[in-house]
Design a protein around this motif. Sequence first.
Motif, mmCIF file in Angstrom:
data_model
loop_
_atom_site.group_PDB
_atom_site.id
_atom_site.type_symbol
_atom_site.label_atom_id
_atom_site.label_comp_id
_atom_site.label_asym_id
_atom_site.label_seq_id
_atom_site.Cartn_x
_atom_site.Cartn_y
_atom_site.Cartn_z
ATOM 1 N N GLN A 28 37.833 46.204 29.260
ATOM 2 C CA GLN A 28 37.509 46.971 30.461
ATOM 3 C C GLN A 28 38.410 46.593 31.639
ATOM 4 O O GLN A 28 38.172 47.010 32.758
ATOM 5 C CB GLN A 28 36.049 46.745 30.851
ATOM 6 C CG GLN A 28 35.040 47.149 29.788
ATOM 7 C CD GLN A 28 33.626 46.789 30.206
ATOM 8 O OE1 GLN A 28 33.203 47.021 31.341
ATOM 9 N NE2 GLN A 28 32.876 46.197 29.289
ATOM 10 N N ARG A 29 39.402 45.760 31.403
ATOM 11 C CA ARG A 29 40.320 45.277 32.436
ATOM 12 C C ARG A 29 39.594 44.405 33.462
ATOM 13 O O ARG A 29 39.919 44.382 34.636
ATOM 14 C CB ARG A 29 41.064 46.424 33.105
ATOM 15 C CG ARG A 29 42.045 47.111 32.155
ATOM 16 C CD ARG A 29 42.438 48.501 32.625
ATOM 17 N NE ARG A 29 43.002 48.510 33.957
ATOM 18 C CZ ARG A 29 44.292 48.362 34.254
ATOM 19 N NH1 ARG A 29 45.176 48.189 33.289
ATOM 20 N NH2 ARG A 29 44.717 48.416 35.494
ATOM 21 N N PRO A 31 36.458 44.103 35.066
ATOM 22 C CA PRO A 31 35.795 44.493 36.317
ATOM 23 C C PRO A 31 34.860 43.391 36.795
ATOM 24 O O PRO A 31 34.328 42.616 35.990
ATOM 25 C CB PRO A 31 35.005 45.754 35.920
ATOM 26 C CG PRO A 31 34.716 45.564 34.466
ATOM 27 C CD PRO A 31 35.934 44.865 33.912
ATOM 28 N N ALA A 65 45.272 42.547 32.204
ATOM 29 C CA ALA A 65 44.956 42.710 33.628
ATOM 30 C C ALA A 65 44.281 41.464 34.167
ATOM 31 O O ALA A 65 43.536 40.786 33.449
ATOM 32 C CB ALA A 65 44.045 43.918 33.834
ATOM 33 N N SER A 67 42.230 41.829 37.094
ATOM 34 C CA SER A 67 40.958 42.523 37.267
ATOM 35 C C SER A 67 41.200 43.897 37.869
ATOM 36 O O SER A 67 41.939 44.040 38.851
ATOM 37 C CB SER A 67 40.001 41.743 38.172
ATOM 38 O OG SER A 67 38.840 42.501 38.445
ATOM 39 N N ALA A 68 40.539 44.892 37.263
ATOM 40 C CA ALA A 68 40.601 46.254 37.796
ATOM 41 C C ALA A 68 39.603 46.464 38.921
ATOM 42 O O ALA A 68 39.528 47.570 39.471
ATOM 43 C CB ALA A 68 40.350 47.263 36.673
ATOM 44 N N ASN A 71 33.856 48.968 38.478
ATOM 45 C CA ASN A 71 33.626 49.643 37.201
ATOM 46 C C ASN A 71 33.627 51.146 37.455
ATOM 47 O O ASN A 71 32.649 51.721 37.941
ATOM 48 C CB ASN A 71 32.287 49.182 36.607
ATOM 49 C CG ASN A 71 32.089 49.681 35.187
ATOM 50 O OD1 ASN A 71 32.446 50.802 34.846
ATOM 51 N ND2 ASN A 71 31.487 48.846 34.360
ATOM 52 N N PRO A 118 47.775 43.460 36.568
ATOM 53 C CA PRO A 118 47.282 44.205 37.724
ATOM 54 C C PRO A 118 46.046 43.582 38.348
ATOM 55 O O PRO A 118 45.115 43.178 37.656
ATOM 56 C CB PRO A 118 46.968 45.589 37.131
ATOM 57 C CG PRO A 118 47.853 45.703 35.940
ATOM 58 C CD PRO A 118 47.968 44.329 35.382
ATOM 59 N N VAL A 120 43.531 44.953 41.167
ATOM 60 C CA VAL A 120 43.327 46.243 41.810
ATOM 61 C C VAL A 120 41.987 46.265 42.538
ATOM 62 O O VAL A 120 40.971 45.809 41.997
ATOM 63 C CB VAL A 120 43.366 47.377 40.765
ATOM 64 C CG1 VAL A 120 43.235 48.745 41.437
ATOM 65 C CG2 VAL A 120 44.649 47.316 39.951
ATOM 66 N N GLY A 123 39.435 43.547 42.481
ATOM 67 C CA GLY A 123 40.171 42.526 41.744
ATOM 68 C C GLY A 123 41.260 41.903 42.585
ATOM 69 O O GLY A 123 41.488 40.686 42.547
ATOM 70 N N ARG A 178 50.556 50.401 45.214
ATOM 71 C CA ARG A 178 50.708 49.122 44.542
ATOM 72 C C ARG A 178 51.906 48.356 45.099
ATOM 73 O O ARG A 178 52.898 48.953 45.545
ATOM 74 C CB ARG A 178 50.842 49.312 43.031
ATOM 75 C CG ARG A 178 52.080 50.026 42.570
ATOM 76 C CD ARG A 178 52.182 50.063 41.044
ATOM 77 N NE ARG A 178 51.082 50.788 40.413
ATOM 78 C CZ ARG A 178 50.951 50.939 39.095
ATOM 79 N NH1 ARG A 178 51.846 50.412 38.269
ATOM 80 N NH2 ARG A 178 49.943 51.622 38.601
#
Length: 270
Positions: A28-29, A31, A65, A67-68, A71, A118, A120, A123, A178
């Motif tokens: 889920q990168r 979250p 990643a 953290s994205a 969620n 990443p 983001v 994150g 970014r």
Amino acid sequence: MTDHSPDLILITRPAPAIELWSLNLPEQRNPITDEPMIDALVGNIDRIREDETVKCVVLTGEGKAFSAGGNIKKMADKSGMFGGDLEEIRQGYRDGVQRIPLAMRSVDVPFIAAVNGPAVGAGMDLTTMCDMRVASDHAWFAESFVQLGLIAGDGGAWFLPRLIGAARAAEMALTGDRVDAVTAERWGLVNYVVPADELIERALELAGRVAANPVYSVRATKQLLLDSERHTLASMLEDCASLQATAHFQPDHHEAVAAMLEKRTPRFTS
């Protein structure tokens, strides 16, 4: 290692005084806005606050990643902290993701973000809550809330200008664009950019330089750095006087002075 959702954060001790935490939802990168992850982060912060064997934490993410952030699926479903009426969502942020910055700013253990990919939205803001940041050359950063029609509900607008200044923070927050790792280093967002395959090694090396010092002086110094954001010079000096007086009675201070006079490496007990 802890009762707080241990599978969500992988925790190891690569050195006696250093913990390595890895956010562990790579599919889920990673979250950080779901309640179990919030509980895991805050619970472990509370744990190390009471554990003086921990002098530094390196925080990274599993997978590609760091953290994205939020969620996105739960935003779309209007579930979790993103669901309910106006007051319910407001309270959801207070009881949810906002617990992370409050916990991070209340702990006197230094944190180093090892940004592997990443970072983001929330994150990215999590990296700014850390004391130092080492970034992989694969990493990039985005304060991307405006691109989702949102604002930084986790305090990013407080953290970011303090790191990179008002104008750079405005550019990141108002465009959501970014920023690559090299630019982030140039702007002062990260301390170092390193090859991806050296990231954890280099972050742990920096943590080791912190952990080489006595636990009292490390934690008291971090506390002073945090307090400097709200103190006047006069009140800051008063705190310095109190903490320094205590430091003079620490066995590790006496050992450090003796070692310097004897031209040898100190042998600290903490």
